[in-house]
Every structure is written in C-alpha cells, then in structure tokens.
Design a protein around this motif. Structure first.
Motif, short mmCIF file in Angstrom:
data_model
loop_
_atom_site.label_atom_id
_atom_site.label_comp_id
_atom_site.label_asym_id
_atom_site.label_seq_id
_atom_site.Cartn_x
_atom_site.Cartn_y
_atom_site.Cartn_z
N ILE A 64 0.83 -1.21 0.00
CA ILE A 64 0.00 0.00 0.00
C ILE A 64 0.87 1.26 0.00
O ILE A 64 0.54 2.25 -0.67
N ILE A 65 2.00 1.23 0.72
CA ILE A 65 2.85 2.43 0.75
C ILE A 65 3.40 2.74 -0.65
O ILE A 65 3.25 3.87 -1.13
N PRO A 66 3.98 1.77 -1.37
CA PRO A 66 4.37 2.09 -2.76
C PRO A 66 3.18 2.49 -3.63
O PRO A 66 3.32 3.35 -4.51
N ALA A 67 2.01 1.89 -3.39
CA ALA A 67 0.84 2.22 -4.20
C ALA A 67 0.44 3.69 -4.02
O ALA A 67 -0.15 4.30 -4.93
N ALA A 68 0.79 4.26 -2.85
CA ALA A 68 0.47 5.68 -2.61
C ALA A 68 1.17 6.58 -3.63
O ALA A 68 0.75 7.72 -3.87
N LEU A 69 2.23 6.06 -4.22
CA LEU A 69 2.96 6.82 -5.24
C LEU A 69 2.08 7.14 -6.45
O LEU A 69 2.30 8.11 -7.16
N MET A 70 1.06 6.33 -6.65
CA MET A 70 0.19 6.54 -7.83
C MET A 70 -0.88 7.59 -7.58
O MET A 70 -1.60 7.97 -8.49
N VAL A 71 -0.99 8.02 -6.32
CA VAL A 71 -2.12 8.87 -5.94
C VAL A 71 -1.72 10.33 -6.00
O VAL A 71 -0.73 10.73 -5.39
N GLU A 72 -2.50 11.13 -6.71
CA GLU A 72 -2.23 12.58 -6.73
C GLU A 72 -3.15 13.23 -5.72
O GLU A 72 -4.26 13.62 -6.03
#
Ligand code: EPU
Length: 469
Positions: A64-72
């Motif tokens: 989930i932490i790396p996935a936060a990279l996709m969130v603007e």
C-alpha cells in the motif's frame, strides 16, 4: 532502539507520534540493517498469559505504501505497523519527493502529488523485497520505472518472471541489467489478460497496480487470494480505482485516468497473530489476541485445534489456550486459503514439542528450512529432505545461542527460546524487526522474560576485558 534511517525531513504533528518519529529518525545516512549485533536474551520455560494487540499487516503495508505513489493527493493511512520494512519504504518515497506527515503512532499522511522522480537510492531499494512494488506503481503513474532487483529474506531463488510477463502484456518493455529493473511503456499501458503460471502474491499485486491506470480492462487469472491482496485492492478502490474480484482467482481491473486521495486503514497482520497463536501453543498458557480478523486465521487455527490447542473466535479477537499435551500434525504450506508458508517455521517449532511424529511439507519456497539447524542446537529432532521435514516430538528444548536467518525463522527462534529452560540468546534480530512490531514489549506483557540487548562489544574480546578489569 533505533532501526535505520535515512530520511531528510519529516513533520511530526502529534507528540504521541514520537515512536514513529524516532523510527523515521533524523540521523542522516546511517544504515544499520544487516549489520546489527543486537540480541534478544530469553529466559524461557514458562507459559504465556494475558492480552496482545496485533499491528497492521506488514505484507499489506509494504504494497500500500508504494501504491500511494500513484495517488495525486493525500492518502491518510491508518494502522501502519512500526517495523523496519515500513520505515525503509517511507524513506524511499521521501527520497523520491513525497511529503510524509506523521499524525500519530499508527497513522501517516503520504502526499505524492509532486513526485516526478522514478528512481530512489539503490542502497535503500535493494534491501527489501517489497521495493519491487515500485515497478507496478511507477509504471502505472509515469509509464516508466527504474527499481533495484529485490532483496529481502533468502529462501531460494526468488524470480520475478511473472511480474515481467504481466507488465509485458500491458505494453511495457522490461530489461534487467546492473542489478536494476528498467521498465518503459512509451505509449502508455493498455489492458490485457494475464494468466499467472504460478500463484504469486507479488505478481498479482504488482500487475494490479500497473493496470489501475492502464487504458481499458485487465484480467488477472490464477491470481493469489491472500487477505493483503484484497487490502491493496480496497486501498486502490478507495482512492478511485475500479478493481473487482480481489480475493478470488480472477481479478478484473478497469483502468481509470487518475487516483485521488482518501482514507484507508490497513488490515490486522494475519501472520503476526498466527505467530502469537503458535507461541502460546508451544509454551502453554492462555492469551487473548486482539485486533484480528478471525476468518483470516482459520487456516492456522484449524491446524492448532488438531494439535490439541483450544481456540475461541470472538468479534475482533481470538482466545487461545493450551493446558494439556500437544499432538502431532501433518502440515502442507499452500497459497491462501491454505496453511501459510510464513507460518511454517513457527508451527515446526511448536511441533518439536508435540507427541508423535509430524510431517511438514513446504510447497511455496524451495529452501525454507535453514533455521532447522538452530532448533537442532536446542535438542529438536528434525530431519529435512528437500521440501519435507519430519519432526519427532521431544519433551523439552534446551537453551542455546541461536540466530535468526530470516524474518519468520527469527520468530520461530523466539518461540523456541520461550519454551526452553535457561537462557537463550537470539542473534541477527534485525530480521525479526523487519516484520514484528515491538515483539519484546508484547511478549513481556504476556509474562515472558525477554530482553533486548543492544550490540554487545566483540564477544571474543569481552572475557579478556573482564579479566584485566
Ligand atoms: N514465483 C515465480 N515467479 C514470479 C514470482 C513468484 O516463480 O515471478 C514463485 C516464487 O519463487 C515462489 C512462489 O512463486 O515459489 C510464490 O511467490 P510469491 O510471488 O507469492 O512471493 P512474494 O510475493 O515474493 C510474498 C510475501 C512473502 C510470502 C509469499 C508467499 C511480501 C512482501 N512477501 O512474497 O512473505 O512468503 O508472498 O505467501 O508480501 C514474509 O512475510 O516473511 C514473507 C517472506
């Protein structure tokens, strides 16, 4: 105890967040993971009694932490476990330009709106397996990724061919050279059907991330079904993704243009809870394990019941009790909902003390019995042949200096120490701290005699120093 850290600037808004703040330390450029001589000293032989609170799931958090990279936008993530793998990933995002704000001990805000970099420090990335989730996340958001080949626990060859195959089907070209994975999708990603040749947690999650913002529909067939896969899908959906079927073997992802911020709370850690269940099975006693999803533990609790352990499911807790003898059991590790490979060393340790001969088959990893040599030092009777371990129960374990050789093996060493009369020293504990939040504090609260000992001086030099003082 400070873990490692390499973070430049963190805003702590709540003094209660001091513990997490310390983990994210301001002590620049210090990296101690892998070099630690710290130890746990355990005086075992007594049952465990009391209550323990389970932390957020490591294997969900590290995706989930790396996935936060996709969130603007700002992702507020609750139930973050305080473990070194999380620290490492937060530092990686920080290095890439994310703003991270610590709200309290278990809650952080991550804002990656302004991130433009697709490369993080090699030294940080190569230390953890989960850095490979940055490939899916970076490809999803930027159409290109540069990530170090994954590190993490070593139990055999850990290929990423299924990840690469999935990215290829989505239109990315992937090249591995000089210890790095370079992935590019010149014309952006577009959906496709990916049939996984092996059920892979990492490939399922990575392809799911990349497909979230691909054009059109992606189908992942023969997908893994672990609770953390559902958790990642729920996180992405709460940020605006359209992912359906997570938790089944067919996942459909309908690409969206953009992910925006939101709130999410990570599920409790199935394996941390399972580890405390196995610890009570091994030592005896009675413990209320709180903040769990009992359904996620069925694959573990059913086996423990077979071994003579009493388990009662409550709302968000389980009560585990063992007073009588432990009995032999045969265990085969399998993808969820089978018995988890990440519980194999812990159950083997409990079976060392069970009446009769147990057979354990590891069917996920090639080489996950390295720790058996340590248990033998304590009097365990275990024979290993390839993927099978045959365990002849003994009446007790004896204390010894032992070392963790990976995260779950480390947890097994702690359980063995809790069972053995006398003083057991567990070395290489940085492995354990990768995935267990405050294991010493939690076990102490259950009456265990366990202490953290910071790096001693060179053990060979110590007697001489004592002799001349
Ligand atoms: N595999 C391939 N090709 C691939 C990917 C995997 O052949 O491209 C094989 C592996 O070699 C292995 C099997 O498939 O034999 C399963 O591997 P998987 O991809 O599911 O493992 P992973 O994603 O690398 C995660 C957990 C591990 C856990 C496994 C299996 C994380 C960060 N790690 O690893 O957890 O053992 O799934 O459940 O989520 C741990 O927490 O201690 C740990 C090691």
């Amino acid at each position: 105890m400070d873990i490692l850290l390499y973070i430049i600037e963190i805003r702590v808004t709540d003094p209660d967040a001091a513990a997490l703040g310390r983990m994210l330390g301001t002590d620049k450029n210090r990296i101690r993971e892998g070099e630690s001589l710290d130890q746990y000293i355990i005086r075992g032989g007594a049952p465990l009694y009391g209550e323990v609170e389970i932390s957020g799931a490591k294997n969900a958090a590290v995706a989930i932490i790396p996935a936060a990279l996709m969130v603007e936008g700002v992702c507020r993530i609750e139930n973050i476990p305080q473990i070194s793998d999380v620290t490492m990933l937060l530092n990686i995002l920080k290095e890439m330009g994310a703003h991270i704000r610590i709200i309290n001990k278990t809650t952080i805000d991550i804002d990656c709106s302004n991130v433009e970099k697709t490369i993080a420090p090699f030294e940080l990335m190569r230390r953890i397996r989960a850095s490979y989730y940055l490939i899916g996340a970076e490809l999803g958001r930027f159409g290109r990724a540069e990530v170090a080949m994954p590190g993490g626990c070593n139990f055999g060859v850990r290929p990423i061919d299924q990840h690469v195959k999935g990215f290829g089907i989505l239109g990315a070209s992937v090249e591995v050279k000089n210890g790095m994975v370079y992935a590019t999708a010149e014309n952006g990603l577009s959906g496709g059907t990916v049939y996984l040749d092996v059920v892979s947690v990492g490939a399922t999650m990575n392809i799911m991330m990349a497909a979230t913002m691909a054009q059109g529909k992606t189908t992942i067939e023969n997908a893994a079904k672990e609770p953390h896969i559902v958790d990642l899908a729920n996180f992405l959906n709460s940020m605006g993704a359209d992912i359906r079927g997570a938790g089944t073997s067919v996942i459909r992802i309908y690409g969206v243009k953009k992910l925006t911020g939101g709130f999410y709370s990570i599920i409790p850690d199935q394996i941390e809870a399972g580890t405390y269940l196995a610890a009570v099975a091994a030592t005896g006693g009675q413990v209320l394990i709180k903040n769990v999803i009992p359904k996620h533990l069925d694959c573990i609790t059913q086996k423990l019941i077979e071994m003579g352990v009493s388990i009662t499911d409550l709302d968000e807790a389980v009560l585990v009790k063992r007073e009588g003898p432990l009995y032999k059991a045969n265990v085969k590790t399998m993808p969820y909902p089978g018995f988890p490979t990440d519980m194999q060393p812990q159950i083997v340790t409990a079976l060392c003390l069970a009446k009769g001969i147990s057979i354990v088959t590891e069917s996920v990893w090639d080489n996950r019995y390295k720790y058996v040599a340590e248990l033998r030092k304590m009097g365990a009777q275990i024979q290993v042949d390839g993927k099978t371990a045959v365990i002849e129960g003994v009446s007790g374990l004896t204390s010894a200096p032992i070392a963790a050789c990976d995260l779950r093996a480390g947890a097994a060493m702690v359980i063995a120490g809790l069972c053995a009369k006398g003083e057991t020293i567990v070395e290489q504990i940085h492995y354990i701290e990768r995935g267990y939040e405050d294991i010493v504090g939690k076990l102490k609260a259950l009456g265990a005699k366990i202490d953290y000992m910071p790096s001693p001086t060179d053990p060979l030099a110590r007697p001489i120093l004592q002799a001349i003082s």
